[in-house]
Design a protein around this motif. Structure first.
Motif, PDB file in Angstrom:
ATOM      1  N   GLU A 186     -51.631 -34.969 -18.064  1.00 24.54           N
ATOM      2  CA  GLU A 186     -50.393 -35.859 -17.846  1.00 24.54           C
ATOM      3  C   GLU A 186     -50.749 -37.506 -17.757  1.00 24.54           C
ATOM      4  O   GLU A 186     -50.398 -38.081 -19.160  1.00 24.54           O
ATOM      5  CB  GLU A 186     -49.185 -35.507 -16.569  1.00 24.54           C
ATOM      6  N   ALA A 187     -51.864 -37.440 -17.067  1.00 24.88           N
ATOM      7  CA  ALA A 187     -52.778 -38.875 -17.787  1.00 24.88           C
ATOM      8  C   ALA A 187     -53.611 -39.118 -18.995  1.00 24.88           C
ATOM      9  O   ALA A 187     -53.946 -40.276 -18.956  1.00 24.88           O
ATOM     10  CB  ALA A 187     -53.763 -38.854 -16.078  1.00 24.88           C
ATOM     11  N   GLU A 188     -53.636 -37.773 -19.616  1.00 25.29           N
ATOM     12  CA  GLU A 188     -54.473 -37.955 -20.962  1.00 25.29           C
ATOM     13  C   GLU A 188     -53.989 -38.539 -21.159  1.00 25.29           C
ATOM     14  O   GLU A 188     -54.080 -39.649 -22.461  1.00 25.29           O
ATOM     15  CB  GLU A 188     -55.099 -36.771 -20.648  1.00 25.29           C
ATOM     16  N   VAL A 189     -52.659 -37.931 -21.658  1.00 25.25           N
ATOM     17  CA  VAL A 189     -51.545 -38.718 -22.334  1.00 25.25           C
ATOM     18  C   VAL A 189     -50.234 -39.757 -22.424  1.00 25.25           C
ATOM     19  O   VAL A 189     -50.659 -40.263 -23.613  1.00 25.25           O
ATOM     20  CB  VAL A 189     -50.115 -37.036 -22.736  1.00 25.25           C
ATOM     21  N   ASP A 190     -50.458 -40.245 -20.512  1.00 26.02           N
ATOM     22  CA  ASP A 190     -50.260 -41.572 -20.635  1.00 26.02           C
ATOM     23  C   ASP A 190     -51.237 -42.135 -21.189  1.00 26.02           C
ATOM     24  O   ASP A 190     -50.852 -43.430 -21.337  1.00 26.02           O
ATOM     25  CB  ASP A 190     -50.208 -41.591 -19.498  1.00 26.02           C
ATOM     26  N   ALA A 191     -52.835 -42.282 -20.548  1.00 28.67           N
ATOM     27  CA  ALA A 191     -53.828 -43.074 -21.761  1.00 28.67           C
ATOM     28  C   ALA A 191     -53.352 -43.206 -23.701  1.00 28.67           C
ATOM     29  O   ALA A 191     -53.258 -44.031 -23.859  1.00 28.67           O
ATOM     30  CB  ALA A 191     -54.762 -42.531 -21.100  1.00 28.67           C
ATOM     31  N   PHE A 192     -52.921 -42.161 -23.867  1.00 30.04           N
ATOM     32  CA  PHE A 192     -53.567 -42.196 -25.068  1.00 30.04           C
ATOM     33  C   PHE A 192     -52.160 -42.662 -25.811  1.00 30.04           C
ATOM     34  O   PHE A 192     -52.433 -43.661 -26.902  1.00 30.04           O
ATOM     35  CB  PHE A 192     -53.398 -40.952 -26.014  1.00 30.04           C
ATOM     36  N   ILE A 193     -51.146 -42.498 -25.028  1.00 30.17           N
ATOM     37  CA  ILE A 193     -49.740 -42.950 -25.722  1.00 30.17           C
ATOM     38  C   ILE A 193     -49.548 -44.944 -25.532  1.00 30.17           C
ATOM     39  O   ILE A 193     -49.078 -45.741 -25.967  1.00 30.17           O
ATOM     40  CB  ILE A 193     -48.066 -42.839 -25.304  1.00 30.17           C
ATOM     41  N   GLY A 194     -50.476 -45.125 -24.444  1.00 25.49           N
ATOM     42  CA  GLY A 194     -50.757 -46.533 -23.971  1.00 25.49           C
ATOM     43  C   GLY A 194     -49.239 -46.545 -22.586  1.00 25.49           C
ATOM     44  O   GLY A 194     -49.018 -48.177 -22.572  1.00 25.49           O
ATOM     45  N   ALA A 195     -48.214 -45.573 -22.312  1.00 29.63           N
ATOM     46  CA  ALA A 195     -47.645 -45.895 -21.373  1.00 29.63           C
ATOM     47  C   ALA A 195     -47.053 -44.808 -20.345  1.00 29.63           C
ATOM     48  O   ALA A 195     -47.512 -43.255 -21.538  1.00 29.63           O
ATOM     49  CB  ALA A 195     -45.991 -46.283 -22.601  1.00 29.63           C
ATOM     50  N   VAL A 196     -46.354 -44.663 -19.244  1.00 29.65           N
ATOM     51  CA  VAL A 196     -46.245 -43.811 -18.341  1.00 29.65           C
ATOM     52  C   VAL A 196     -44.904 -43.054 -19.317  1.00 29.65           C
ATOM     53  O   VAL A 196     -44.110 -43.856 -20.180  1.00 29.65           O
ATOM     54  CB  VAL A 196     -46.343 -44.368 -17.561  1.00 29.65           C
ATOM     55  N   ARG A 197     -44.204 -42.121 -19.067  1.00 22.25           N
ATOM     56  CA  ARG A 197     -43.381 -41.273 -19.370  1.00 22.25           C
ATOM     57  C   ARG A 197     -41.548 -42.544 -19.342  1.00 22.25           C
ATOM     58  O   ARG A 197     -41.836 -43.146 -17.482  1.00 22.25           O
ATOM     59  CB  ARG A 197     -43.061 -40.094 -18.391  1.00 22.25           C
ATOM     60  N   TYR A 198     -41.238 -42.670 -19.710  1.00 27.15           N
ATOM     61  CA  TYR A 198     -39.700 -43.758 -20.070  1.00 27.15           C
ATOM     62  C   TYR A 198     -40.635 -45.106 -19.839  1.00 27.15           C
ATOM     63  O   TYR A 198     -38.993 -45.717 -20.041  1.00 27.15           O
ATOM     64  CB  TYR A 198     -38.850 -42.979 -18.169  1.00 27.15           C
ATOM     65  N   GLU A 199     -41.497 -45.322 -19.619  1.00 32.64           N
ATOM     66  CA  GLU A 199     -42.069 -46.903 -19.693  1.00 32.64           C
ATOM     67  C   GLU A 199     -41.855 -47.024 -21.225  1.00 32.64           C
ATOM     68  O   GLU A 199     -42.226 -47.038 -21.951  1.00 32.64           O
ATOM     69  CB  GLU A 199     -43.405 -46.654 -19.285  1.00 32.64           C
ATOM     70  N   ARG A 200     -40.777 -48.724 -21.572  1.00 37.39           N
ATOM     71  CA  ARG A 200     -40.946 -49.816 -22.709  1.00 37.39           C
ATOM     72  C   ARG A 200     -42.288 -50.622 -22.634  1.00 37.39           C
ATOM     73  O   ARG A 200     -42.935 -50.871 -21.510  1.00 37.39           O
ATOM     74  CB  ARG A 200     -39.654 -50.329 -22.136  1.00 37.39           C
ATOM     75  N   SER A 201     -43.071 -49.854 -23.199  1.00 37.67           N
ATOM     76  CA  SER A 201     -44.035 -51.418 -23.707  1.00 37.67           C
ATOM     77  C   SER A 201     -44.793 -51.086 -25.249  1.00 37.67           C
ATOM     78  O   SER A 201     -43.969 -50.595 -26.066  1.00 37.67           O
ATOM     79  CB  SER A 201     -45.811 -49.850 -22.544  1.00 37.67           C
ATOM     80  N   GLN A 209     -48.248 -46.574 -28.020  1.00 37.64           N
ATOM     81  CA  GLN A 209     -48.947 -45.659 -29.617  1.00 37.64           C
ATOM     82  C   GLN A 209     -48.529 -44.830 -30.187  1.00 37.64           C
ATOM     83  O   GLN A 209     -49.253 -44.607 -30.907  1.00 37.64           O
ATOM     84  CB  GLN A 209     -50.360 -45.799 -29.303  1.00 37.64           C
ATOM     85  N   ASP A 210     -47.614 -44.150 -29.381  1.00 38.76           N
ATOM     86  CA  ASP A 210     -46.998 -42.872 -29.917  1.00 38.76           C
ATOM     87  C   ASP A 210     -45.702 -42.320 -28.408  1.00 38.76           C
ATOM     88  O   ASP A 210     -46.167 -42.980 -27.451  1.00 38.76           O
ATOM     89  CB  ASP A 210     -48.484 -41.442 -29.533  1.00 38.76           C
ATOM     90  N   TYR A 211     -45.194 -41.154 -29.034  1.00 41.53           N
ATOM     91  CA  TYR A 211     -44.521 -40.693 -28.008  1.00 41.53           C
ATOM     92  C   TYR A 211     -44.030 -39.030 -27.626  1.00 41.53           C
ATOM     93  O   TYR A 211     -44.891 -38.781 -28.791  1.00 41.53           O
ATOM     94  CB  TYR A 211     -42.792 -40.498 -28.840  1.00 41.53           C
TER      95      TYR A 211
END
Length: 396
Positions: free
Chosen positions: A39-54, A58-60
């Motif tokens: 989960e932490a790996e995906v958060d770092a890849f997307i550039g945002a934690v779950r449900y966060e607006r940022s 980079q992805d969903y």
């Protein structure tokens, strides 16, 4: 059933229950940790934690897929691996790699350590709850091939104080038939006292050219000098050593020499003679050895003339060790250093309960055993100590 048997059974059942519970708890801890990492790996890849607006997003996320993963603590089933719309791939494990590297290495080490392929499955099943296939074990084993190729061409020291040479045989399949395949090997002791296997290769012990090729390989990789060669009386080997390293001294293995001498003595009388013969090579110094030898020959030359003649042949080479540091005598008066190496390789290969299919698989196991061994270091004298002159190989 006796009271003692009841106690033993209850204790065994209790231990088994505890082991099962412990493995389940550890597996759950591993599962939780893996999920957190994913989960932490995906958060770092997307550039945002779950449900966060940022603005850095980079992805969903795009749900999860489930897979199993074998770890050193057992198989983790139904592990939820997060997906993204762009198709992020986790770095925690390869998508189709079903076995963690550390577990693969463990399987390989067990195989190298002499556990048969069938037993590897049982051991791994105990540790992980799953049984690896024979092809998995074989694949892991052959990852050593590239390492072995590099080992064969590594640079060696310019000088070795002592070197041990000998050959042995392994059973290999040729044309659907098990045949004895000879392997020649050299073990060296460097000036630091470190021991190492310098080289080994296929070759007939009675073939001088095979020995010359092996010794030439040492020279090609940097060896310029060997102080003393320790070996048995194989003439092909001795001829090759005298040509490739003409300035080296020679130590004849005293165990082989005693066996040769006793072969000329009636079996019933060998036990009586053996202690006296052995004592010749365990005197306090060379002078005492010469006196003991003279007395031995005087005593037995009329009773066992052929045996005493055998003793006198090549005798000087048997006594070379007396000219070297006393703390080294135990190591260099016999060829036990390399004999023990062969014994260890055979002990482990015999557990496989089958002949090697190819020369390559035999040599690879030989290397695999070598890399797993720990050699004791020989204490060397101070650098200022001058090594005495001793018998030269080509004069023997």
């Amino acid at each position: 059933m006796t009271h003692h048997q009841n106690d033993t059974q209850e204790r065994d059942e209790s231990q088994a229950t505890f082991a099962t519970l412990l493995r389940e708890k550890v597996q759950q801890a591993v599962r939780t940790a893996l999920i957190s990492v994913l989960e932490a790996e995906v958060d770092a890849f997307i550039g945002a934690v779950r449900y966060e607006r940022s603005e850095q997003r980079q992805d969903y996320r795009n749900g999860h897929y489930s897979r199993s993963l074998e770890t050193s603590m057992g198989q983790i089933d139904d592990l939820p691996v997060p997906r993204t719309r762009a198709g992020h791939q986790t770095q925690l494990f390869e998508r189709y790699h079903r076995r963690r590297t550390d577990l693969d290495q463990s399987i390989g080490e067990m195989f190298i350590g002499g556990v048969s392929m069938a037993r590897v499955g049982e051991v791994v099943e105990t540790l992980t709850g799953t049984k690896p296939s024979a092809s998995t074990v074989s694949r892991v084993f052959h990852t050593l091939e590239s390492e072995y190729e590099q080992w064969k061409t590594r640079k060696l020291a310019k000088r070795y104080v002592y070197a041990f040479a000998d050959g042995t045989y392994f059973t290999v399949i040729y044309n659907h038939e098990g045949c004895k395949m000879p392997v020649l090997a050299v073990v060296g002791i460097a000036q630091s006292g470190e021991r190492e296997v310098l080289a080994f290769q296929v070759g007939d012990r009675e073939n001088e050219q095979a020995w010359k090729d092996l010794l030439q390989d040492l020279k090609d990789r940097g060896v310029k000098e060997v102080g003393v060669w320790i070996s048995d009386g194989n003439q092909a080997m001795l001829n090759a050593i005298s040509k490739q390293f003409p300035d080296s001294a020679r130590q004849r293995c005293v165990v082989h020499k005693m066996d040769n001498v006793l072969s000329y003595v009636p079996t019933k009388q060998q036990e009586q003679l053996k202690p006296e013969l052995r004592a010749l090579f365990y005197q306090k110094d060379r002078e005492a050895a010469d006196q003991a030898i003279a007395a031995f020959i005087e005593k037995y030359q009329k009773v066992y003339p052929t045996a005493t003649q055998c003793l006198q042949r090549d005798l000087e080479a048997c006594l070379t060790f007396y000219a070297y540091p006393k703390e080294h005598w135990k190591t260099i008066r016999t060829n036990n250093v390399i004999e023990r190496l062969f014994g260890e390789v055979k002990r482990r290969s015999h557990k496989m309960a089958a002949a090697f299919r190819t020369e390559g698989s035999c040599l690879l196991l030989f290397y695999a055993v070598i890399r797993s061994l720990h050699f004791n270091k020989l204490t060397m004298p101070a650098p200022s100590t001058k090594q005495p002159d001793a018998e030269i190989v080509h004069n023997s």
